[in-house]
Scaffold this motif. Structure first.
Motif, mmCIF file in Angstrom:
data_model
loop_
_atom_site.group_PDB
_atom_site.id
_atom_site.type_symbol
_atom_site.label_atom_id
_atom_site.label_comp_id
_atom_site.label_asym_id
_atom_site.label_seq_id
_atom_site.Cartn_x
_atom_site.Cartn_y
_atom_site.Cartn_z
ATOM 1 N N ILE A 31 0.861 -1.189 0.000
ATOM 2 C CA ILE A 31 0.000 0.000 0.000
ATOM 3 C C ILE A 31 0.892 1.232 0.000
ATOM 4 N N VAL A 32 0.838 2.009 -1.075
ATOM 5 C CA VAL A 32 1.662 3.215 -1.184
ATOM 6 C C VAL A 32 0.754 4.423 -1.000
ATOM 7 N N ASP A 33 0.818 5.022 0.181
ATOM 8 C CA ASP A 33 -0.034 6.162 0.536
ATOM 9 C C ASP A 33 0.700 6.963 1.596
ATOM 10 N N ASP A 34 0.683 8.295 1.485
ATOM 11 C CA ASP A 34 1.426 9.119 2.436
ATOM 12 C C ASP A 34 0.702 9.302 3.763
ATOM 13 N N ASP A 35 -0.536 8.815 3.876
ATOM 14 C CA ASP A 35 -1.315 8.932 5.101
ATOM 15 C C ASP A 35 -1.136 7.658 5.927
ATOM 16 N N PRO A 36 -0.439 7.722 7.069
ATOM 17 C CA PRO A 36 -0.195 6.507 7.858
ATOM 18 C C PRO A 36 -1.479 5.883 8.394
ATOM 19 N N GLN A 37 -2.504 6.693 8.669
ATOM 20 C CA GLN A 37 -3.760 6.145 9.165
ATOM 21 C C GLN A 37 -4.449 5.291 8.107
ATOM 22 N N ILE A 38 -4.426 5.773 6.866
ATOM 23 C CA ILE A 38 -5.035 5.007 5.781
ATOM 24 C C ILE A 38 -4.272 3.711 5.565
ATOM 25 N N ARG A 39 -2.936 3.773 5.593
ATOM 26 C CA ARG A 39 -2.138 2.554 5.428
ATOM 27 C C ARG A 39 -2.470 1.536 6.509
ATOM 28 N N ALA A 40 -2.533 2.008 7.750
ATOM 29 C CA ALA A 40 -2.808 1.100 8.869
ATOM 30 C C ALA A 40 -4.226 0.541 8.790
ATOM 31 N N MET A 41 -5.189 1.390 8.444
ATOM 32 C CA MET A 41 -6.580 0.955 8.361
ATOM 33 C C MET A 41 -6.758 -0.102 7.275
ATOM 34 N N LEU A 42 -6.166 0.149 6.098
ATOM 35 C CA LEU A 42 -6.292 -0.806 5.002
ATOM 36 C C LEU A 42 -5.604 -2.125 5.352
ATOM 37 N N ALA A 43 -4.410 -2.045 5.923
ATOM 38 C CA ALA A 43 -3.682 -3.271 6.262
ATOM 39 C C ALA A 43 -4.462 -4.101 7.265
ATOM 40 N N GLU A 44 -5.048 -3.445 8.267
ATOM 41 C CA GLU A 44 -5.807 -4.170 9.280
ATOM 42 C C GLU A 44 -7.053 -4.817 8.681
ATOM 43 N N TYR A 45 -7.754 -4.076 7.834
ATOM 44 C CA TYR A 45 -8.979 -4.618 7.247
ATOM 45 C C TYR A 45 -8.670 -5.761 6.284
ATOM 46 N N LEU A 46 -7.676 -5.579 5.434
ATOM 47 C CA LEU A 46 -7.341 -6.609 4.444
ATOM 48 C C LEU A 46 -6.826 -7.883 5.107
ATOM 49 N N ALA A 47 -6.254 -7.744 6.301
ATOM 50 C CA ALA A 47 -5.778 -8.925 7.025
ATOM 51 C C ALA A 47 -6.929 -9.859 7.380
ATOM 52 N N THR A 48 -8.151 -9.315 7.530
ATOM 53 C CA THR A 48 -9.298 -10.170 7.847
ATOM 54 C C THR A 48 -9.672 -11.070 6.676
ATOM 55 N N GLY A 50 -7.226 -12.580 4.940
ATOM 56 C CA GLY A 50 -6.047 -13.403 4.730
ATOM 57 C C GLY A 50 -4.980 -12.749 3.888
ATOM 58 N N MET A 51 -5.035 -11.429 3.732
ATOM 59 C CA MET A 51 -4.048 -10.714 2.933
ATOM 60 C C MET A 51 -2.980 -10.105 3.831
ATOM 61 N N GLU A 52 -1.740 -10.175 3.383
ATOM 62 C CA GLU A 52 -0.637 -9.553 4.100
ATOM 63 C C GLU A 52 -0.289 -8.242 3.406
ATOM 64 N N ALA A 53 -0.504 -7.136 4.103
ATOM 65 C CA ALA A 53 -0.293 -5.827 3.494
ATOM 66 C C ALA A 53 0.790 -5.062 4.235
ATOM 67 N N GLU A 54 1.710 -4.479 3.488
ATOM 68 C CA GLU A 54 2.736 -3.606 4.029
ATOM 69 C C GLU A 54 2.521 -2.208 3.470
ATOM 70 N N GLY A 55 3.012 -1.206 4.190
ATOM 71 C CA GLY A 55 2.814 0.166 3.773
ATOM 72 C C GLY A 55 4.097 0.850 3.346
ATOM 73 N N ALA A 56 3.949 1.823 2.454
ATOM 74 C CA ALA A 56 5.071 2.661 2.022
ATOM 75 C C ALA A 56 4.535 4.070 1.836
ATOM 76 N N GLU A 57 5.260 5.065 2.337
ATOM 77 C CA GLU A 57 4.738 6.426 2.313
ATOM 78 C C GLU A 57 4.994 7.147 0.995
ATOM 79 N N GLY A 58 5.847 6.605 0.147
ATOM 80 C CA GLY A 58 6.142 7.261 -1.118
ATOM 81 C C GLY A 58 7.031 6.409 -1.996
ATOM 82 N N GLY A 59 7.577 7.025 -3.028
ATOM 83 C CA GLY A 59 8.355 6.299 -4.014
ATOM 84 C C GLY A 59 9.604 5.641 -3.460
ATOM 85 N N THR A 60 10.341 6.353 -2.603
ATOM 86 C CA THR A 60 11.577 5.790 -2.054
ATOM 87 C C THR A 60 11.286 4.549 -1.223
#
Length: 261
Positions: A31-48, A50-60
């Protein structure tokens, strides 16, 4: 920047999709999004699901994550500071066929067209239902995996030749006369394969949408025209004097190259 809707509860049909898609292996998402809350929310929901989601705040951070881990799909925000989502999507598409779902805070047709033009496989408009995103993830992955399983028109490893080009339908590689590999997106590969399988036949837009894009969700005539334009650019085929993909006004397109198996 808009946020996902909080009304997305787990739905039985989508859980069935998750079970049908891959009961043994988890789906790995970036998940590439600069909003940490959105990254955390999506990762938590998608985990239900069976998906493993990691976050990245930008291109680097995205490049660093992709250098260490393989992912099944990238969820990419359009409105990132610095390198925006369009730039990053184009970068991903130049080097791989990794599926990309783009998140956009605007619903204008222009945003959708540009996103598809740079190679996104789908898009979701913020704010969105979480269930909608899950459904689209499964749709894109089903289509991507179906491409891998799709029977090639030639023997495994055999190259189909046309003009000065070679297309290896097993490796999904387009190679020019100088042996340079030209990267193709999933949609571009499907479109070229469709043309090769039906040479010298006029193919209308509806047929190309159904077979080349491989989905019936949110497609429109302009998208297939843009896809043809992108493929022409990859093939260096001037639309004003086309040697491979000719426009038939009011009907569609015809592939005029001589195909050799």
């Amino acid at each position: 920047m808009g946020a996902p809707s909080g009304r997305g509860s787990a739905a039985v049909p989508i859980r069935k999709l998750a079970m049908d898609l891959s009961p043994a292996l988890p789906i790995r998402l970036l998940i590439v999004d600069d909003d940490p809350q959105i990254r955390a929310m999506l990762a938590e929901y998608l985990a239900t699901f069976g998906m493993e989601a990691e976050g990245a705040e930008g291109g680097t951070a995205m490049r660093a994550a992709m250098s260490k881990q393989e992912y099944d799909l990238v969820i990419l925000d359009l409105s990132l500071p610095g390198e925006n989502g369009l730039t990053l999507c184009r970068e991903i598409r130049e080097s791989s066929n990794l599926p990309v779902i783009m998140l956009t805070a605007r619903a204008e047709l222009a945003d959708r067209v540009v996103g598809l033009e740079v190679g996104a496989d789908d898009y979701v408009t913020k704010p969105f239902e979480m269930r909608e995103l899950v459904a689209r993830i499964h749709t894109v992955l089903r289509r991507s995996r179906a491409d891998v399983r799709r029977p090639a028109p030639a023997a495994p490893g055999h190259e189909v030749r046309f003009a000065a080009w070679r297309l290896n339908t097993t490796l999904r590689q387009l190679v020019d006369a100088e042996d340079t590999v030209v990267p193709l997106s999933n949609a571009e590969f499907r479109l070229l394969l469709t043309f090769i399988e039906h040479p010298n036949r006029v193919l209308d837009r509806e047929m190309l949408i159904n077979t080349a894009r491989g989905r019936d969700l949110d497609v429109f005539d302009r998208s297939i025209d843009l896809l043809v334009s992108r493929l022409r650019q990859k093939l260096r085929d001037d639309p004003r004097d086309s040697a491979l993909i000719r426009t038939v006004r009011g009907e569609g397109y015809v592939f005029t190259g001589t195909v050799e198996h």
